[in-house]
Design an enzyme around this catalytic site. Structure first.
Site, PDB file in Angstrom:
ATOM      1  CE  LYS A 200      -3.688   2.447   0.618  1.00 54.98           C
ATOM      2  NZ  LYS A 200      -4.757   2.518  -0.496  1.00 54.98           N
ATOM      3  CG  PHE A 201       2.288   5.359  -2.440  1.00 59.22           C
ATOM      4  CD1 PHE A 201       3.531   5.349  -2.114  1.00 59.22           C
ATOM      5  CD2 PHE A 201       1.646   6.464  -2.613  1.00 59.22           C
ATOM      6  CE1 PHE A 201       4.293   6.448  -2.440  1.00 59.22           C
ATOM      7  CE2 PHE A 201       2.287   7.885  -2.907  1.00 59.22           C
ATOM      8  CZ  PHE A 201       3.733   7.661  -2.652  1.00 59.22           C
ATOM      9  CE  LYS A 236      17.544   5.404   2.804  1.00 61.44           C
ATOM     10  NZ  LYS A 236      18.123   4.316   3.524  1.00 61.44           N
ATOM     11  CD  GLU A 286      14.259  -1.920   1.624  1.00 64.74           C
ATOM     12  OE1 GLU A 286      15.017  -2.750   0.980  1.00 64.74           O
ATOM     13  OE2 GLU A 286      13.932  -0.821   1.177  1.00 64.74           O
ATOM     14  NE  ARG A 290      22.714  -2.228   0.880  1.00 63.89           N
ATOM     15  CZ  ARG A 290      22.332  -1.025   1.061  1.00 63.89           C
ATOM     16  NH1 ARG A 290      22.929  -0.112   1.905  1.00 63.89           N
ATOM     17  NH2 ARG A 290      21.194  -0.799   0.418  1.00 63.89           N
ATOM     18  NE  ARG A 336      22.476   9.046   0.542  1.00 63.70           N
ATOM     19  CZ  ARG A 336      22.018   8.002   0.388  1.00 63.70           C
ATOM     20  NH1 ARG A 336      22.222   7.630  -0.862  1.00 63.70           N
ATOM     21  NH2 ARG A 336      21.512   6.965   1.369  1.00 63.70           N
TER      22      ARG A 336
END
Length: 445
Positions: A200-201, A236, A286, A290, A336
């Site tokens: 579901k968004f 991101k 999720e 890593r 970033r």
């Protein structure tokens, strides 16, 4: 501790691993494509081995060549960084079969948690809430049926993916057939796996993630949480630690992250990603098995070296820290620095860096593989580097970041720096009113 490791990655993360390894007296081998022959990691590593041409599937995803480089140079372990081979359980298993330590979780943990579909199942078993959604969808007909049950809008996501790749927001049935095929192809292209799930968004939410470390024997600690809500195209741009969540909600999410990681006896560094809606409900999305691009902000507030911890755990020294040993101080922000033009829908701007001056001063850190004269190759992501600041309070950290951004000069490609300066001045950002649609709703982009 290892005597020599191979770094199966490129760019700033490869350099990041080299620096910690050198401080520990560990020799390093870097693999590289022909496009990265003159990159800083290649120039600074103790050894370097070319593993193929620029295309990722012929170089950084070329398992036989990477393993051959490790065996040829006598590397005892392989650090995969992030992206490329970092979340490939088959690669981790092949390392084990060849007597090479994969510096990360076990293949079994990666298979259980590495896919979004598997992560949802583990979360449910760990009593961690998940967004309404599905497992892997067999075909577009299954997707149409699932969307009808969940209700539009929905989000298609690459089960094996990360970094915003292989994600499509679908608002109508007509969009779904075309969008499903596109998401599958992008997932296959970037991750070698076309598997797609659906969720579901949620139109507006925060992206909050929990940093964990585990020893593989059931001992797991968290090192705080990060807010990564400032994004473009589900990728991101700005991350900070800690978040501005209420303390009680923060603790619930931290506990949920540790609980889930313990469920699989997680080993090494991992990040559990959650979304938090406007009503304070949180859902597991999720787990990234890593080290993350944004691990730096958590290092800044904890004083810990995550790569060192990864190497210690992988070399058999375990995890000596208890949860009460983790002390978090102040506030950290990361921007970033991408070679992209924000005024043209973040179009990549690969090319030569004619001159560069990175900011310095108290509480400022720069992780970058670039230098004056370096040519940013068009074959990979557009990351030039990461600018990270730390200060006592969030307000002070914002002021320091603005100063550092204005001090940073990168001549040649267009960059995201001017956008970040505007964000630091944005009243919504200043008061912590950040959501993943921030650029669209608060910056009119």
């Amino acid at each position: 501790m290892f005597k020599k490791i191979l770094i199966a990655n490129r760019g700033e993360i490869a350099l990041r691993v080299i620096r910690t390894a050198r401080e520990l007296g560990v020799k390093t081998v870097v693999v590289y494509s022909t496009a990265d022959e003159k990159s800083l990691p290649v120039l600074l590593a103790d050894e370097s081995v070319c593993v193929g041409p620029p295309a990722s599937n012929q170089s950084y995803l070329n398992i036989p060549n990477i393993l051959s480089a490790a065996l040829m140079t006598g590397a005892e372990g392989i650090h995969p960084g992030y992206g490329f081979m970092a979340e490939n359980p088959d690669f981790a298993e092949m390392c084990r079969e060849h007597g090479i330590v994969f510096i990360g979780p076990t293949p079994e943990s990666m298979r259980a948690l590495g896919s979004k579909a598997g992560g949802r199942e583990i979360a449910a078993a760990s009593n961690v809430p998940v967004v309404p959604g599905t497992g892997v969808l067999e075909d577009v007909d299954a997707a149409l049926l699932a969307a009808k049950q969940i209700g539009y809008p929905v989000l298609l996501k690459a089960s094996a993916g990360g970094g915003g790749r292989g994600q499509k927001v679908i608002r109508t049935q007509e969009e779904l057939a075309k969008g499903f095929a596109q998401a599958q192809e992008e997932a296959r292209l970037y991750f070698g796996d076309p598997a797609i799930i659906m969720e579901k968004f949620l139109e507006e939410f925060r992206h909050v993630e929990v940093q964990v470390m585990g020893d593989g024997q059931g001992h797991v600690i968290h090192i705080g949480e990060r807010d990564c809500s400032i994004q473009r195209r589900n990728q991101k741009l700005i991350e900070e630690a800690p978040s501005t969540l209420p303390d009680s909600l923060r603790q619930e999410i931290l506990d949920a992250g540790v609980r889930l990681a313990k469920h699989v006896n997680y080993a090494g560094a991992g990040t559990l990603e959650f979304i938090v809606d406007r009503d304070g409900n949180y859902y597991f999305m999720e787990m990234n098995t890593r080290i993350q691009v944004e691990h730096c902000v958590s290092e800044m507030i904890s004083g810990l070296d995550f790569v060192k911890m990864q190497l210690e755990i992988a070399s058999g020294h375990g995890l000596s820290l208890q949860q009460e040993d983790v002390q978090l101080h102040g506030h950290a922000i990361e921007c970033r620095l991408n070679a992209e033009d924000p005024d043209k829908d973040f179009r990549p701007a690969a090319g030569k860096i004619n001159d560069v001056h990175f900011a310095g001063g108290p509480g400022v850190r720069v992780d970058s593989h670039c230098y004056a004269g370096y040519v940013i190759p068009p074959h990979y992501d557009s990351l030039i580097g990461k600018l990270i600041v730390h200060h006592d309070t969030r307000e002070q950290a914002i002021g320091r970041m603005k100063r550092a951004l204005e001090e940073t000069v990168i001549q040649g490609p267009k960059t995201t720096i001017p956008l970040y300066v505007k964000i630091m001045d944005n009243p919504f950002y200043k008061r912590g009113a950040v959501m993943t649609n921030f650029l669209k709703t608060r910056m009119d982009m």
